[in-house]
Motif scaffolding. Structure first.
Motif, PDB file in Angstrom:
ATOM      1  N   THR A  97     -22.567 -48.637  22.184  1.00 29.19           N
ATOM      2  CA  THR A  97     -21.153 -49.125  22.925  1.00 29.19           C
ATOM      3  C   THR A  97     -21.269 -48.789  24.774  1.00 29.19           C
ATOM      4  O   THR A  97     -21.235 -47.474  24.690  1.00 29.19           O
ATOM      5  N   MET A  98     -21.110 -49.402  25.370  1.00 28.85           N
ATOM      6  CA  MET A  98     -21.113 -49.495  26.847  1.00 28.85           C
ATOM      7  C   MET A  98     -19.885 -50.833  27.121  1.00 28.85           C
ATOM      8  O   MET A  98     -20.076 -51.638  26.991  1.00 28.85           O
ATOM      9  N   ALA A 109     -22.634 -52.330  39.648  1.00 32.56           N
ATOM     10  CA  ALA A 109     -21.934 -52.130  38.383  1.00 32.56           C
ATOM     11  C   ALA A 109     -21.931 -51.000  38.105  1.00 32.56           C
ATOM     12  O   ALA A 109     -23.124 -49.631  38.475  1.00 32.56           O
ATOM     13  N   THR A 110     -20.744 -49.997  37.208  1.00 34.12           N
ATOM     14  CA  THR A 110     -21.213 -49.065  36.566  1.00 34.12           C
ATOM     15  C   THR A 110     -21.006 -49.522  34.803  1.00 34.12           C
ATOM     16  O   THR A 110     -20.351 -50.493  34.436  1.00 34.12           O
ATOM     17  N   VAL A 111     -22.317 -48.630  34.393  1.00 32.88           N
ATOM     18  CA  VAL A 111     -22.385 -48.973  33.171  1.00 32.88           C
ATOM     19  C   VAL A 111     -22.082 -47.563  32.077  1.00 32.88           C
ATOM     20  O   VAL A 111     -22.315 -46.198  32.050  1.00 32.88           O
ATOM     21  N   VAL A 112     -20.349 -47.491  31.444  1.00 36.04           N
ATOM     22  CA  VAL A 112     -20.543 -46.246  30.391  1.00 36.04           C
ATOM     23  C   VAL A 112     -20.471 -45.732  29.680  1.00 36.04           C
ATOM     24  O   VAL A 112     -20.063 -47.433  28.406  1.00 36.04           O
ATOM     25  N   SER A 113     -21.426 -45.793  29.098  1.00 32.41           N
ATOM     26  CA  SER A 113     -21.302 -45.150  27.554  1.00 32.41           C
ATOM     27  C   SER A 113     -20.476 -44.217  27.103  1.00 32.41           C
ATOM     28  O   SER A 113     -20.413 -43.077  26.920  1.00 32.41           O
ATOM     29  N   ILE A 114     -19.801 -45.245  25.629  1.00 33.90           N
ATOM     30  CA  ILE A 114     -19.265 -44.074  24.940  1.00 33.90           C
ATOM     31  C   ILE A 114     -19.742 -43.827  23.299  1.00 33.90           C
ATOM     32  O   ILE A 114     -20.594 -43.920  22.825  1.00 33.90           O
ATOM     33  N   PRO A 115     -20.284 -42.268  23.267  1.00 36.78           N
ATOM     34  CA  PRO A 115     -21.204 -41.877  22.084  1.00 36.78           C
ATOM     35  C   PRO A 115     -20.343 -42.069  20.373  1.00 36.78           C
ATOM     36  O   PRO A 115     -19.396 -42.491  20.993  1.00 36.78           O
ATOM     37  N   THR A 300     -25.494 -45.923  35.123  1.00 33.76           N
ATOM     38  CA  THR A 300     -25.396 -45.724  34.222  1.00 33.76           C
ATOM     39  C   THR A 300     -24.278 -44.265  34.124  1.00 33.76           C
ATOM     40  O   THR A 300     -25.511 -43.327  34.506  1.00 33.76           O
ATOM     41  N   VAL A 301     -23.677 -44.056  33.256  1.00 38.57           N
ATOM     42  CA  VAL A 301     -22.785 -43.026  33.678  1.00 38.57           C
ATOM     43  C   VAL A 301     -22.300 -42.767  32.220  1.00 38.57           C
ATOM     44  O   VAL A 301     -22.334 -43.185  30.891  1.00 38.57           O
ATOM     45  N   LEU A 302     -22.564 -41.427  30.816  1.00 40.85           N
ATOM     46  CA  LEU A 302     -22.149 -40.860  29.990  1.00 40.85           C
ATOM     47  C   LEU A 302     -20.134 -40.599  30.305  1.00 40.85           C
ATOM     48  O   LEU A 302     -19.504 -39.458  31.132  1.00 40.85           O
ATOM     49  N   MET A 303     -19.563 -41.425  29.409  1.00 44.64           N
ATOM     50  CA  MET A 303     -18.061 -40.931  29.467  1.00 44.64           C
ATOM     51  C   MET A 303     -18.266 -39.827  28.982  1.00 44.64           C
ATOM     52  O   MET A 303     -18.750 -39.077  28.389  1.00 44.64           O
TER      53      MET A 303
END
Length: 330
Positions: A97-98, A109-115, A300-303
Motif C-alpha cells: 500500500t502506497m 513526488a512523495t511515495v508513502v508506504s503504509i505497513p 520514498t518514505v515510510l509512514m
C-alpha cells in the motif's frame, strides 16, 4: 506507365495507412477494454475528506497536487496469480500500500508506504451486495481490502490520514511480474544474503538483475532481513519502485512502439482503477502530465510507526510525526 505506377503506389500507401489506422484503433480498443474499474466516488458519497485538487482547466498540466492510492494485491483470481503465490479462490489482501503524492507542478513526488500490519480504526464500508462491513478499532490495516475491497481500502486510508484520495490504482501479482519482465528486469543491490522459504527467494549479498518472478518474490520477502517484520519488506519494496522507475526512464521505451504496446497491454490487463482513470485516454493524460518528473525527484518514505504496546507483532502510527507527514501532503 509512370502515371499507372504512381497510382498503384498511391493505392498501396493508402491501403497501408488504412491498415495502420485499423491496427491502431484495434490496439486502442484492446488497451482501453483491458482496464477494470470501481466507482469509488459513488460508493463513498460525501463522507470523505474535502477534494483539494482544483477543477480541470485548459492547462496541459493539471493544476493542484494529486494523491493516488496504489495497492499491490495478492488476488487469488487467475492461474498465474495462483502460481505466483496468490492461492485459490477469489479474495485477496493488500500486500503493498502506497500513497503517491504528486506536487502541483508534477515535477516531484512523495511515495508513502503504509505497513500492512498497522493497527487502525477500520470504518464501516459499503459493499457491492448492498450491505456494509462492521467498523472495528485496532484492526490490521490490510483487512480493509480483504473484507471490503478497493472502496474500503480507500475509506480506511482516508480515515487514517484525513487526505482525499483523488485516484485509486491496483495491480495484481501477475501484472507486477509481467511489467518487470516487459521492461527488461530491474537491478537492485542487497546488503545481506536473502533466503526466505515463504517467498522462495535466495539471493547472495550484492547487485542483481531480477526478472519479474524474482522481483515479486523480493517484494514479498520479510524473513531473514532486518527484524523479520513488515518494515524490512517495505524497504525492499521501495527499492524496487525506484529501480523500476530508473529502468523505465532509461530504457528507451518510447522509441520502440512495439515494446511500448506490449508493456501497455501488460499493465492495463492487470489494473483496477477508480472511474476517473478507467480509460486509456485518462491514463495517457496523467502520464503526459508527468513528463517533467524524473526518478531522482521521487522520494520514498515510510509512514512513521512504533511497535504496538499490546502486540509486538503489530505497529501503530507514531504521533505527532505521522500527523505531520499527512499534513505535508494535504
Amino acid at each position: 506507365m509512370r502515371t499507372a505506377g504512381l497510382r498503384t503506389a498511391g493505392l498501396v500507401l493508402a491501403g497501408v495507412l488504412v491498415l495502420a489506422g485499423a491496427v491502431a484503433g484495434w490496439a486502442y480498443l484492446r488497451l482501453d477494454g483491458n482496464i477494470k474499474s470501481v466507482d469509488i466516488d459513488q460508493a463513498l458519497g460525501d463522507d470523505r475528506p474535502p477534494r483539494r485538487t482544483p477543477a480541470p482547466s485548459a492547462s496541459p498540466v493539471p493544476e493542484g497536487p494529486l494523491n493516488i492510492l496504489v495497492l499491490g494485491s495478492d488476488t487469488r483470481s487467475g492461474a498465474e496469480n495462483a502460481r505466483l503465490g496468490g492461492g485459490d479462490g477469489g479474495g485477496g489482501r493488500s500486500d503493498v500500500t502506497m500513497i503517491v503524492h504528486l506536487d502541483a507542478g508534477r515535477t516531484s513526488a512523495t511515495v508513502v508506504s503504509i505497513p500492512r500490519d498497522t493497527l487502525v480504526d477500520r470504518p464501516s464500508c459499503p459493499l457491492p451486495s448492498g450491505g456494509r462491513t462492521q467498523p472495528r478499532q485496532g484492526a490490521m490495516f490490510n483487512t480493509a481490502y480483504e473484507l471490503g475491497g478497493p472502496v474500503c481500502a480507500v475509506k480506511t486510508v482516508e480515515r487514517l490520514t484525513d487526505i482525499r484520495m483523488d485516484h485509486y490504482v491496483e495491480i495484481d501479482f501477475a501484472g507486477f511480474a509481467a511489467l518487470v519482465d516487459a521492461v527488461g528486469g530491474v537491478t537492485v543491490t542487497t546488503e545481506q544474503d536473502i533466503d526466505d522459504e515463504d517467498s522462495h527467494l535466495r539471493l547472495d549479498e550484492g547487485t542483481h538483475l531480477l526478472d519479474g518472478e524474482q522481483a515479486l518474490a523480493l517484494a514479498r520477502t520479510r524473513h531473514g532481513i532486518g527484524d523479520g517484520s513488515d518494515l524490512g519488506r517495505i524497504g525492499l519494496q521501495q527499492q524496487l519502485v525506484e529501480a523500476l522507475l530508473e529502468q523505465i526512464s532509461s530504457g528507451g521505451l518510447f522509441t520502440d512502439p512495439a515494446r511500448l504496446y506490449r508493456i501497455a497491454d501488460t499493465v492495463t490487463g492487470s489494473l483496477t482503477t477508480d472511474t476517473g482513470l478507467d480509460s486509456l485516454g485518462e491514463l495517457t493524460d496523467l502520464g503526459g502530465s508527468l513528463a517533467g518528473l524524473s526518478a531522482d525527484r521521487v522520494e520514498t518514505v515510510l509512514m512513521p510507526v512504533v511497535q504496538a504496546p499490546w502486540n509486538r507483532n503489530r505497529v501503530v502510527a507514531d504521533e505527532p510525526e505521522a500527523e505531520e507527514l499527512w499534513e505535508s501532503l494535504r
